[in-house]
Enzyme design. Structure first.
Site, short mmCIF file in Angstrom:
data_model
loop_
_atom_site.label_atom_id
_atom_site.label_comp_id
_atom_site.label_asym_id
_atom_site.label_seq_id
_atom_site.Cartn_x
_atom_site.Cartn_y
_atom_site.Cartn_z
N ASP A 36 7.70 -3.70 -2.53
CA ASP A 36 7.38 -2.64 -1.83
C ASP A 36 7.83 -1.44 -2.12
O ASP A 36 9.05 -1.23 -3.08
CB ASP A 36 7.55 -2.73 -0.27
CG ASP A 36 6.96 -1.89 0.77
OD1 ASP A 36 5.85 -1.32 0.42
OD2 ASP A 36 7.54 -1.92 1.91
N HIS A 170 -5.18 -2.78 1.45
CA HIS A 170 -4.15 -2.12 2.06
C HIS A 170 -3.71 -1.12 1.31
O HIS A 170 -3.76 0.13 2.03
CB HIS A 170 -3.05 -3.17 2.40
CG HIS A 170 -1.80 -2.35 2.95
ND1 HIS A 170 -1.90 -1.97 4.22
CD2 HIS A 170 -0.55 -2.15 2.26
CE1 HIS A 170 -0.73 -1.29 4.37
NE2 HIS A 170 0.14 -1.52 3.53
#
Length: 309
Positions: A36, A170
């Site tokens: 991330d 996403h």
């Protein structure tokens, strides 16, 4: 010394009513197993280069109050000017991740471990290493994922139909990059934001498919000068609405507000694949909005408190 003494006396009356311990894994991955925090916009005037050379730096006023933004104007800010200028707005969210449900879903929809990894990457837009699908569509590339000079250096103009990275993935929903340039209806630069994510709760061990009941997830913080057209717009119009990708009924497959009836379309030849009955994988457990003053404002507030005794 006197200022420090007064500040200590004021803090002595502060009571901690809630605490959330967080941590960042050495791998930089979330509880879902994906790396991330790869891409952040470059801020004009900061001197910090962006991770995507194809994206021009964003005007400072998109993130810091009191400066021109992408529209050439300055956004509304608290008054007086000494308080608002150089400040920003924050949105805090505690996001519970249903990791076991996510693993179960992929296992049920895939015929092999390799297909599980591919379906997970299609839902996210990146492989677990951080390698983007648009640069490595067929298999994970750990070297690419770990290379900050390459893992965010891409666009979607050569993949408008989403055969490499689905339009509903996403990462692509959160930042469509140049995918909407041909439509001339949405300026993606008006919806860019600074974000920080970190983990809380114990990680679910690899290979475990049953929920252990532990509360785990992501602490998410947004920072920007325009919460409504940055954080709120991305959350409502891009993550939870599929109109802009031509699929009105579809939500973000990972972070969207799915209820078990949603779908996710994966373009492929000769026939597209559509995943059915998407359950919720991310559940909001709490959140709040804040104003964060700049250093000059903090000094002004501290001096005002001292002067007022």
């Amino acid at each position: 010394v006197e200022r420090a003494r007064r500040a200590h006396e004021q803090l002595a009356g502060v009571e901690v009513i809630w605490r959330q311990d967080c941590y960042q894994l050495p791998t930089g991955r979330t509880s879902f197993g994906f790396k991330d925090g790869i891409g952040q916009p470059a801020v004009e005037g900061s001197g910090v280069p962006g991770s995507n050379p194809g994206e021009r730096p964003i005007k400072a006023g998109e993130f810091i109050l009191g400066y021109p933004d992408e529209t050439g104007s300055t956004g509304p800010m608290p008054t007086p000017e000494i308080l608002g200028r150089n400040g920003t707005y924050l949105a805090f969210r505690k996001l519970h991740t249903r990791v076991a449900a996510y693993r179960q879903y992929l296992r049920a929809k895939a015929a092999s471990r390799e297909e599980e990894a591919l379906l997970g990457a299609k839902m996210v837009g990146r492989w677990q290493s951080g390698a983007p699908l648009t640069l490595s569509p067929g298999q994970d590339d750990a070297d690419l994922g770990a290379d900050p000079g390459r893992n965010n250096r891409f666009g979607y103009t050569d993949d408008l139909r989403g055969f490499k990275c689905p339009a509903g993935a996403h990462a692509r929903r959160a930042n469509p990059r140049d995918a909407l340039d041909h439509e001339m209806s949405v300026d993606v630069r008006l919806h860019r934001m600074l974000r920080l994510g970190t983990s809380y709760g114990p990680m679910l061990p690899e290979g475990v498919f049953e929920d252990d009941g532990a509360d785990r997830g992501i602490i998410f913080v947004f920072a920007g000068a325009h919460p409504k057209r940055q954080f709120e717009f991305v959350k409502t119009q891009w993550l939870n609405d599929g109109i802009f990708i031509g699929a009105p009924a579809e939500k973000d497959p990972l972070a969207g507000a799915n209820d078990g009836t949603g779908t996710f379309t994966i373009p492929q030849r000769p026939i597209r694949r559509r995943l059915q009955s998407l359950p919720p994988f991310v559940i909001t457990r709490g959140g709040e909005y804040f104003f964060a003053p700049g250093l000059r404002a903090l000094r002004w507030l501290a001096e005002m408190d001292i002067q007022n005794g």
